[in-house]
Scaffold this motif. Structure first.
Motif, PDB file in Angstrom:
ATOM      1  N   UNK A 103       3.085   1.033  14.652  1.00  0.00           N
ATOM      2  CA  UNK A 103       3.312   1.206  13.211  1.00  0.00           C
ATOM      3  C   UNK A 103       4.682   0.657  12.808  1.00  0.00           C
ATOM      4  N   UNK A 104       5.661   0.767  13.695  1.00  0.00           N
ATOM      5  CA  UNK A 104       7.001   0.269  13.364  1.00  0.00           C
ATOM      6  C   UNK A 104       7.001  -1.242  13.144  1.00  0.00           C
ATOM      7  N   UNK A 105       6.120  -1.961  13.845  1.00  0.00           N
ATOM      8  CA  UNK A 105       6.000  -3.401  13.624  1.00  0.00           C
ATOM      9  C   UNK A 105       5.489  -3.684  12.214  1.00  0.00           C
ATOM     10  N   UNK A 106       4.536  -2.876  11.760  1.00  0.00           N
ATOM     11  CA  UNK A 106       3.967  -3.065  10.421  1.00  0.00           C
ATOM     12  C   UNK A 106       4.950  -2.624   9.343  1.00  0.00           C
ATOM     13  N   UNK A 107       5.621  -1.512   9.582  1.00  0.00           N
ATOM     14  CA  UNK A 107       6.585  -1.004   8.604  1.00  0.00           C
ATOM     15  C   UNK A 107       7.751  -1.971   8.396  1.00  0.00           C
TER      16      UNK A 107
END
Length: 236
Positions: A103-107
């Protein structure tokens, strides 16, 4: 207080939920946005609801809503969108074939887009499942022109204002990027990790992975022609 809500649709996943609790608890500690978890129990017939209530009692960052009966993944996601109050919303499947830390990659990209979706790299599924998904994605791209390679990837982040404006119906969870484009939003895809299912039973077979989405494409084309899109210039 919270900036990001992760929706976790659940249907008969009692064997996975303790692992879901552990993985998402670990993710909250490293999340780049203040994160909360929202379980949506889609009418499970096993002990999923009992486990969900136990998890939410033990973790203040977890909450749930529960359907009276099974309504399907699109309904679960739509309900999650409706009950989200944070600026950003995402979802992940409770089988954890994708990694919460991604999720951190998307955020990291969402500021400049309205939707950022994962693309499952090196998929750990059977040949039949991979091939049917590849064919279904090709058919869907031909109808929607969204440019997305893997809309079935259960790892997405969306700006909540746009998510709440998506008119959901059964099967439309595969068309989330296309529905953002209908709102004149922008989208991006990013490779993410993928893992084999290690517990529970897959809920999708050949019909609802290939033939069902083909019929949904015609529903999308009809909706695209009828879709109302406007922006308020002024109000008083």
């Amino acid at each position: 207080m919270y900036e990001f809500t992760i929706i976790v649709p659940v249907f008969n996943e009692e064997e996975n939920l303790k692992r879901v609790e552990q993985e998402l608890t670990n993710y909250i500690k490293i999340a780049t946005k203040k994160t909360k978890i929202l379980f949506v129990n889609d009418g499970s017939k096993d002990k999923s609801q009992e486990l969900i209530e136990e998890i939410c009692t033990n973790n203040s960052d977890f909450s749930f809503i529960s359907f009276e009966k099974n309504c399907g993944l699109s309904a679960a996601i739509a309900a999650g969108f409706k009950h989200t109050e944070t600026e950003l919303v995402g979802y992940i499947d409770s089988d954890l074939q994708t990694a919460p830390e991604d999720f951190n990659l998307l955020l990291a990209e969402i500021e400049n887009y309205e939707l950022v979706t994962g693309v499952r790299a090196n998929r750990k599924d059977s040949f039949v499942k991979n091939m049917s998904s590849t064919i279904a994605n090709g058919i869907r791209r031909a109808f929607t022109h969204d440019g997305m390679d893997d809309t079935g990837c259960p790892l997405k982040v969306i700006k909540t204002d746009f998510a709440k404006n998506i008119p959901m119906f059964k099967g439309l969870h595969r068309f989330l990027p296309a529905m953002i484009l209908l709102q004149n939003g922008s989208i991006k895809q990013i490779p993410v990790q993928h893992f084999p299912r290690i517990a529970g039973v897959a809920k999708y077979g050949l019909w609802n992975r290939l033939l069902g989405p083909l019929l949904d494409c015609f529903a999308y084309v009809w909706m695209k022609k009828k879709y109302i899109n406007y922006k308020i210039a002024t109000k008083g």
